[in-house]
Scaffold this motif. Structure first.
Motif, PDB file in Angstrom:
ATOM      1  N   ALA A 146       0.884  -1.182   0.000  1.00 41.23           N
ATOM      2  CA  ALA A 146       0.000   0.000   0.000  1.00 41.23           C
ATOM      3  C   ALA A 146       0.911   1.217   0.000  1.00 41.23           C
ATOM      4  O   ALA A 146       1.397   1.641   1.046  1.00 41.23           O
TER       5      ALA A 146
ATOM      6  N   ASN B  73       0.654   4.373  -0.594  1.00 39.06           N
ATOM      7  CA  ASN B  73       0.332   5.738  -0.167  1.00 39.06           C
ATOM      8  C   ASN B  73       0.082   5.900   1.335  1.00 39.06           C
ATOM      9  O   ASN B  73      -0.577   6.850   1.765  1.00 39.06           O
TER      10      ASN B  73
ATOM     11  N   ARG C  17      -2.840  11.244   6.160  1.00 40.07           N
ATOM     12  CA  ARG C  17      -3.565  12.153   5.266  1.00 40.07           C
ATOM     13  C   ARG C  17      -4.453  13.080   6.067  1.00 40.07           C
ATOM     14  O   ARG C  17      -4.531  14.272   5.805  1.00 40.07           O
TER      15      ARG C  17
ATOM     16  N   LEU D  55      -4.107   6.308   6.178  1.00 41.63           N
ATOM     17  CA  LEU D  55      -5.133   7.351   6.099  1.00 41.63           C
ATOM     18  C   LEU D  55      -4.908   8.388   7.213  1.00 41.63           C
ATOM     19  O   LEU D  55      -5.164   9.576   7.030  1.00 41.63           O
TER      20      LEU D  55
ATOM     21  N   CYS E 109     -14.791  12.914   0.197  1.00 40.53           N
ATOM     22  CA  CYS E 109     -13.710  11.980   0.454  1.00 40.53           C
ATOM     23  C   CYS E 109     -14.058  11.058   1.632  1.00 40.53           C
ATOM     24  O   CYS E 109     -13.866   9.838   1.564  1.00 40.53           O
TER      25      CYS E 109
ATOM     26  N   TYR F  58     -14.349   6.920   1.616  1.00 39.72           N
ATOM     27  CA  TYR F  58     -13.599   6.009   2.492  1.00 39.72           C
ATOM     28  C   TYR F  58     -14.512   5.272   3.463  1.00 39.72           C
ATOM     29  O   TYR F  58     -14.286   4.102   3.759  1.00 39.72           O
TER      30      TYR F  58
ATOM     31  N   PHE G  12      -5.181   5.296  -4.198  1.00 38.71           N
ATOM     32  CA  PHE G  12      -5.764   5.934  -3.011  1.00 38.71           C
ATOM     33  C   PHE G  12      -7.052   5.264  -2.571  1.00 38.71           C
ATOM     34  O   PHE G  12      -7.974   5.911  -2.092  1.00 38.71           O
ATOM     35  N   ARG G  13      -7.109   3.933  -2.758  1.00 35.38           N
ATOM     36  CA  ARG G  13      -8.226   3.180  -2.188  1.00 35.38           C
ATOM     37  C   ARG G  13      -7.742   2.543  -0.892  1.00 35.38           C
ATOM     38  O   ARG G  13      -6.551   2.298  -0.714  1.00 35.38           O
ATOM     39  N   ILE G  14      -8.716   2.251  -0.045  1.00 33.24           N
ATOM     40  CA  ILE G  14      -8.390   1.735   1.287  1.00 33.24           C
ATOM     41  C   ILE G  14      -7.944   0.277   1.254  1.00 33.24           C
ATOM     42  O   ILE G  14      -8.491  -0.519   0.493  1.00 33.24           O
TER      43      ILE G  14
ATOM     44  N   LEU H 297      -3.484   3.191   2.179  1.00 35.51           N
ATOM     45  CA  LEU H 297      -3.955   3.641   0.863  1.00 35.51           C
ATOM     46  C   LEU H 297      -3.057   3.059  -0.223  1.00 35.51           C
ATOM     47  O   LEU H 297      -1.832   3.158  -0.142  1.00 35.51           O
ATOM     48  N   ASP H 298      -3.682   2.465  -1.227  1.00 39.85           N
ATOM     49  CA  ASP H 298      -2.901   1.843  -2.305  1.00 39.85           C
ATOM     50  C   ASP H 298      -2.562   2.866  -3.393  1.00 39.85           C
ATOM     51  O   ASP H 298      -2.795   4.063  -3.226  1.00 39.85           O
TER      52      ASP H 298
ATOM     53  N   ALA I 154     -10.902   7.535  -6.670  1.00 38.23           N
ATOM     54  CA  ALA I 154     -11.078   8.209  -5.381  1.00 38.23           C
ATOM     55  C   ALA I 154     -11.243   9.704  -5.631  1.00 38.23           C
ATOM     56  O   ALA I 154     -10.594  10.252  -6.525  1.00 38.23           O
TER      57      ALA I 154
END
Ligand code: ATP
Length: 315
Positions: A116, A118, A124, A121, A135, A139, A171-173, A167-168, A311
């Protein structure tokens, strides 16, 4: 690959071949099959490193756990529980970190995981102060979908928080950290220590009755949704004890401008009675999460393409 997931049999093999650096004999995967890169992060019992599989050039996150350190702290069972949970969750959900292989050598356990890239979370949220409602909606929806999947497979996370939501590339969980036994399997005198850093997400039933269920994850979902939008914890006292008091008394308020539909959803999740939380249902009810999916806050979410839709910009 299935064979290499069996750490216990791998251990006896590794022990019996003390000259070998790893358990790669018999075609098994070992650390020698990977090129190790940067350290991605450190946990209490682990170092997570970037790893490239030498022949396929596929990149992974490799969690390396020091066996001696685990044994000295009586945490071997936690590592094995984490591995077993990841095996049970398999590769069936895009929102859950997948365990590709597990193997070991004389000194370490290795979990080869989805990378992952990024980060957490949490970073961020900290960097931006808070997330836009769009956003947060995206999520929260991904979290609902991932929770539904794990709950259907009998897995309760028990430690959901933005640090455990990675976050991949897109930017998905990716939900991570399934070393969950740690929250309830500890003797009471050590419980306080174990709760450090997680106090804000603990459900009232865990505090009052030392009970957790799937619904405790729904409580944490409410805390995470609140935090994404408000930019602060729902429950935060000057000490851990005072935080717990606030949780038990349901003592929290929404800041001005908090999206009203999001607030309604948070109110339906931060409910003291675990059975009354939106999305909770009797164990045999496989569809209780539908109530969450059809909440007005999620009206614009396309559940069928949730993991393909881009995202929203992180703002
Ligand atoms: P603790 O064990 O103390 O609860 P932890 O659960 O965060 O800590 P790890 O799961 O070992 O410990 O993760 C350590 C750090 O490595 C994490 O904070 C995260 O930033 C990073 N990390 C973990 N898994 C991945 C992954 N799959 N991809 C990228 N980075 C990761």
């Amino acid at each position: 690959a299935d064979q290499s997931l069996d750490l216990l049999s791998g251990r006896s093999r590794a022990n019996s071949k003390s000259k070998s650096r790893s358990s790669s004999a018999n075609g098994r995967l070992s650390a020698d099959d990977f090129e190790f890169g940067d350290v991605l992060g450190e946990g209490s019992y682990s170092t997570v490193m970037h790893g490239t599989h030498s022949s396929t050039r596929q990149e992974y996150a490799i969690k390396v756990l020091d066996k001696g350190h685990l044994k000295r702290n009586n945490k071997l069972h936690t590592a094995l529980a984490e591995k077993n949970t990841l095996v049970r969750l398999g590769s069936g959900h895009p929102g859950i970190v997948r365990l590709h292989w597990a193997f070991q050598d004389e000194w370490s356990l290795y979990f080869v995981l989805d990378l992952a890239r990024n980060g957490e979370l949490q970073s961020r949220i900290s960097r931006m102060g808070s997330l836009s409602t769009a956003c947060a909606r995206y999520y929260a929806a991904q979290l609902v979908d991932a929770l539904d999947y794990m709950h259907m497979r009998g897995v309760i996370h028990r430690d959901l928080k933005p640090e455990n939501l990675l976050l991949d590339d897109d930017f998905r969980i990716k939900v991570t950290d399934f070393g969950t036994g740690k929250l309830i399997d500890v003797p009471p005198e050590r419980a306080t220590k174990t709760f450090v850093g997680t106090a804000q997400y603990v459900s009232p039933e865990l505090l009052e009755a030392n009970e957790t269920s799937k619904s405790s994850d729904l409580w944490a979902l409410g805390c995470v949704l609140y935090q994404m939008i408000a930019g602060r914890f729902a429950f935060q006292g000057l000490s851990e004890y005072l935080t717990w008091q606030k949780i038990k008394q349901l003592d929290y308020t929404f800041p001005d401008g908090f999206d009203p539909e999001a607030a309604d959803l948070v109110r339906r999740l931060l409910v003291r009675d675990p059975l009354e939380r939106l999305g909770a249902g009797p164990p045999e009810d496989q569809h209780s999460m539908e109530a969450l999916r059809s909440h007005p806050f999620f009206a614009s979410i396309r559940w069928g393409t949730l993991w393909d839709d881009p995202a929203p910009p992180l703002e």
